[in-house]
Every structure is written in C-alpha cells, then in structure tokens.
Design an enzyme around this catalytic site. Structure first.
Site, PDB file in Angstrom:
ATOM      1  N   ARG A 178      -5.710   1.109  18.695  1.00  0.00           N
ATOM      2  CA  ARG A 178      -5.290  -0.292  18.591  1.00  0.00           C
ATOM      3  C   ARG A 178      -4.825  -0.872  19.912  1.00  0.00           C
ATOM      4  NH1 ARG A 178      -2.323  -0.122  12.681  1.00  0.00           N
ATOM      5  NH2 ARG A 178      -4.264  -0.060  11.472  1.00  0.00           N
ATOM      6  N   ASP A 232       2.608  -0.764  13.032  1.00  0.00           N
ATOM      7  CA  ASP A 232       1.528  -1.559  12.452  1.00  0.00           C
ATOM      8  C   ASP A 232       1.629  -3.040  12.797  1.00  0.00           C
ATOM      9  OD1 ASP A 232       0.208   0.572  11.336  1.00  0.00           O
ATOM     10  OD2 ASP A 232       1.102   0.351   9.346  1.00  0.00           O
ATOM     11  N   LYS A 285       0.834  -1.203   0.000  1.00  0.00           N
ATOM     12  CA  LYS A 285       0.000   0.000   0.000  1.00  0.00           C
ATOM     13  C   LYS A 285       0.865   1.247   0.000  1.00  0.00           C
ATOM     14  CE  LYS A 285      -1.347   1.986   3.726  1.00  0.00           C
ATOM     15  NZ  LYS A 285      -1.975   2.404   5.000  1.00  0.00           N
ATOM     16  N   LYS A 343      -4.496   5.295  15.207  1.00  0.00           N
ATOM     17  CA  LYS A 343      -4.626   4.625  13.917  1.00  0.00           C
ATOM     18  C   LYS A 343      -6.117   4.536  13.561  1.00  0.00           C
ATOM     19  CE  LYS A 343      -0.300   3.689  12.897  1.00  0.00           C
ATOM     20  NZ  LYS A 343       0.330   4.040  11.599  1.00  0.00           N
ATOM     21  N   SER A 347       8.782   5.856  13.097  1.00  0.00           N
ATOM     22  CA  SER A 347       8.594   5.103  11.847  1.00  0.00           C
ATOM     23  C   SER A 347       9.576   5.552  10.771  1.00  0.00           C
ATOM     24  CB  SER A 347       7.141   5.251  11.359  1.00  0.00           C
ATOM     25  OG  SER A 347       6.232   4.809  12.340  1.00  0.00           O
TER      26      SER A 347
END
Length: 420
Positions: free
Chosen positions: A334, A303, A20, A330, A189
C-alpha cells in the site's frame, strides 16, 4: 472491471456496512460454542463469506435462511473436511482458522487466494510449532495436522500482525490448559486485540491481559452461545469520511463513536486537519473546511493509510504519515500503491521505509492501478470523483469488504461509469 469517474461534488447521507473484523470473530467464536448462536447484522462480503465457507466445510451448520439480518450458527459440530478449505483473499480467515484447525483432531488443508499467498504466515506457524502442532505451507496451501493441545505457553513477536495473536486467543479456550501468550515486542494494531477480547467476552470467555498487552492469559473454558450484534465498520467508513472533508458534507450512520475499532481515530485526524466533525448516537457528520497538513502515527490504524493520504493530498502544506511499514504486506504494497497513485495525480510524495511524506496540492485525474486492493480502489475512487477524469483498474476488488461501495458513491452524487 475498470471504473471511470467524472468530476462531481458527492455528499449526502449513507449507512456503512457492518464490521468485517467483528463478523469474522463472531463467526469463529459461535462455531466453537455448544448450542445455537445468532450473528445479528453480519457483513456479507468476500472475506466474511470465506470464513463462513471454511466453517461450513468443517461441519458447522450456518443457517442463512433469515437473510442478511441474522445468521444462526449451531456450534461445536466440527468434523474432518472432505476437501480443501478455500480462504479466498482473507488473511483473517486463513490465520484465525489455521489456529482453530490446529486444535481439531484431524488434518486440514487451507487454500489461499493469489494475493493472500504473499502475506506472511511464518510467525503464526512458529507459534503453533511451539504448541506441538504440525503445520507447514506448501505453495498456496497451509497443511495442519491438528490435535488436542496440552502445551500452554507460547511466545511470538507482536509487531508484525495482530492477527497472529488474535488467532491464538480464539483457539486458547479450547486448549487443555488454556494459553499464556507472551509478545516479545509491543503489539501493533493493539485495538484489534481489544476487539478480539471483547468478542470472546460476548461468548463468555474470560481474558486476562497486562497493561502493555505483552502478556495475555486465557484459561480453559467453554464458549457459550450468544446473540452477537455486529456494529458498523470504521475502516469501510474512512474513505467516505475523507470525502466529507474534501468535497461536500457527508452524514454517515451505523458508526459507534465509542467503538474499540482502531480506525475510529480517522475523525480525530480529520478534525486536526481542520474538518468540522459532528457526531451523535450511531452517526458522524463531516463538513468540509480548508485542510492543513498533519503528522499522524498509523501504527495502530494501518488500514487508514489510503484514505488519510487522499485527504492529505488535498490539504495545504506537508503531511507525514508514519508507522506505516506493515502496509507493505497488506493486499498490496500500500505504500507503493498510494505513492504511485498520488504521483500520477500530480502530488509530490516521498516514500520512506516507515512513513509517507505528502505535499498537499491540487490533484488531477489519472489512470490509477488499484493492484486489486479494496482500500486503494475506495480511497482513489473518492479522490477521483472529486477531481474527475480518473480511471481505476480492478475496481471490483471492493467486494472484499464493501460490495456496494460504487453504488453508494453514486447515491451521493458521484459520477461513476463502468468502462467497457
């Protein structure tokens, strides 16, 4: 849609879908290049279709007649949109296109889907304000009055989302004097910034970054058309990698083990837990072995939280998953979603601000609320197929990044039925 999972022992061979993140970056880069580019093996899912739809609304011609194997993009044909530009639930689309629209000489209205409305945009908005751009959020709409950008210095926090930084990187080559981006805090990230740099390089863009990535400089320069091949998605693979560790051997193709993708580290975590990992050119195989708990820092691979938590639930001993604070913003919270799901399955779990502490055990079937979050649905789909008697709500949310997830789970022997 609610999915029911009976107990099974899924295993076998599977090819994961294309990335993605790389598909979206490639589309946006190609849209800014003079001439024709080709995106080879793009991901076809809700998030990437959102990007494609927004670019089409801005006058970019994207020829998909060749089917799923290649998209042909004729770039730099931007024009004022005739209506609102719908980003669906794609944060990358909203954030990246906010920056691209900021450098176009007309007004754009970007619409966010229901869950996307909750995800923060302020750091990017403030950064664009520094560059002289009029941008504001009105309910579910981000309104941007674009213009030629002559300012060249911008500062923003790096620890909230790498997408804000990637957005600025994608627009920088088209700014009159380029951009010098200063990150006031170390980037979260970080691999995603490296992915953006790699994509820019594929389209002829030179990017200069400091060793710690808190200083990024991109001179003004033209995007060049390219043939851009999209590799497989390690994030989408993570749940099936976990399946191989807790159930039966799983062979996964379309995975580059030298990838910049952050979530490639999943195989390292599983190996540390005791799983047997084999790999070769474009494939990985995971063989189940007794798993032990792990201390894993997910700062740069947030993720992975749902899939790694599922593996930890089946391990012997305690696992501590740290660096997870940003998982709260997110598609769902989560941390809360994982905590509630594993608790419902009989696993002891402690939820803290920046970490989850999981006591491994023997999970049992339960009613699982996916909160409309694709990664929650996929991770608990894997665990539910192993323990059985599990129901997952809003299971169609996997179309965001992996439309064939349930079909692929069935192909591995999972007993998946749709509740009516």
């Amino acid at each position: 849609m609610k999915i029911h999972l009976d107990k099974s022992l899924p295993g076998g061979n599977i090819a994961v879908p294309s990335s993605k993140s790389y598909t979206i970056r490639g589309l946006i880069a190609a849209a800014q290049a003079n001439g024709q580019s080709h995106i080879i093996s793009p991901l076809i899912a809700d998030d990437t279709l959102a990007t494609r739809q927004v670019l089409s609304g801005l006058g970019i011609n994207i020829n998909t007649d060749t089917g799923s194997e290649s998209w042909e993009i004729t770039g730099n044909t931007f024009k004022a949109p005739s209506g609102n530009l719908f980003c669906r639930e794609s944060a990358a689309t909203l954030r990246f296109m906010s920056a691209v629209c900021a450098r176009l000489p007309f007004e754009c209205h970007l619409l966010a889907g229901h869950s996307l409305m909750r995800r923060p945009m302020l750091p990017l908005i403030q950064a664009l304000h520094q560059l002289g751009i009029e941008i504001e959020t009105r309910g579910n709409t981000t309104v941007i009055n674009g213009q030629v950008i002559t300012r060249s210095k911008v500062s923003l926090p790096g620890n909230i989302s790498s997408q804000y930084v990637s957005a600025l990187m994608l627009m920088a080559p088209a700014c009159t004097h380029g951009l010098e981006i200063h990150l006031a805090t170390p980037p979260a990230s970080l691999p995603y910034l490296k992915m953006t740099k790699q994509t820019l390089g594929s389209f002829g863009i030179k990017v200069h970054s400091s060793i710690d990535w808190q200083e990024i400089s991109i001179p003004p320069q033209p995007y060049l058309p390219a043939r851009y091949r999209v590799e497989g998605d390690w994030s989408s693979a993570s749940s099936f990698l976990a399946l191989g560790a807790i159930a039966a051997p799983v062979f996964i193709s379309n995975l580059d083990t030298d990838s910049f993708q952050a979530d490639r580290i999943m195989i390292k975590f599983l190996a540390e837990m005791g799983a047997e990992i084999e790999s070769g050119q474009n494939w990985v195989k995971v063989n189940p072995k007794p798993l032990s708990g792990i201390n894993a820092d997910l700062t740069h691979s947030i993720d992975l939280l749902p899939a790694l938590a599922v593996a930890a639930a089946c391990a012997k001993g305690q696992s501590i998953l740290s660096g997870v604070r940003q998982a709260r913003i997110k598609e769902s919270n989560r941390i809360r979603a994982v905590s509630q799901g594993l608790s419902a399955m009989g696993i002891n779990i402690i939820e803290e601000d920046d970490r989850l502490i999981i006591e491994g055990g023997q999970p049992k079937g339960a009613e699982i609320d996916s909160f409309g979050d694709h990664r929650i649905a996929m991770a608990f789909g894997i665990l539910g197929s192993v323990v059985g008697e599990t129901h997952i709500s809003d299971a169609e949310c996997v179309t965001k990044t992996y439309p064939d997830f349930w079909k692929n789970l069935e192909s591995l022997g999972g007993k998946v039925t749709q509740d009516v």
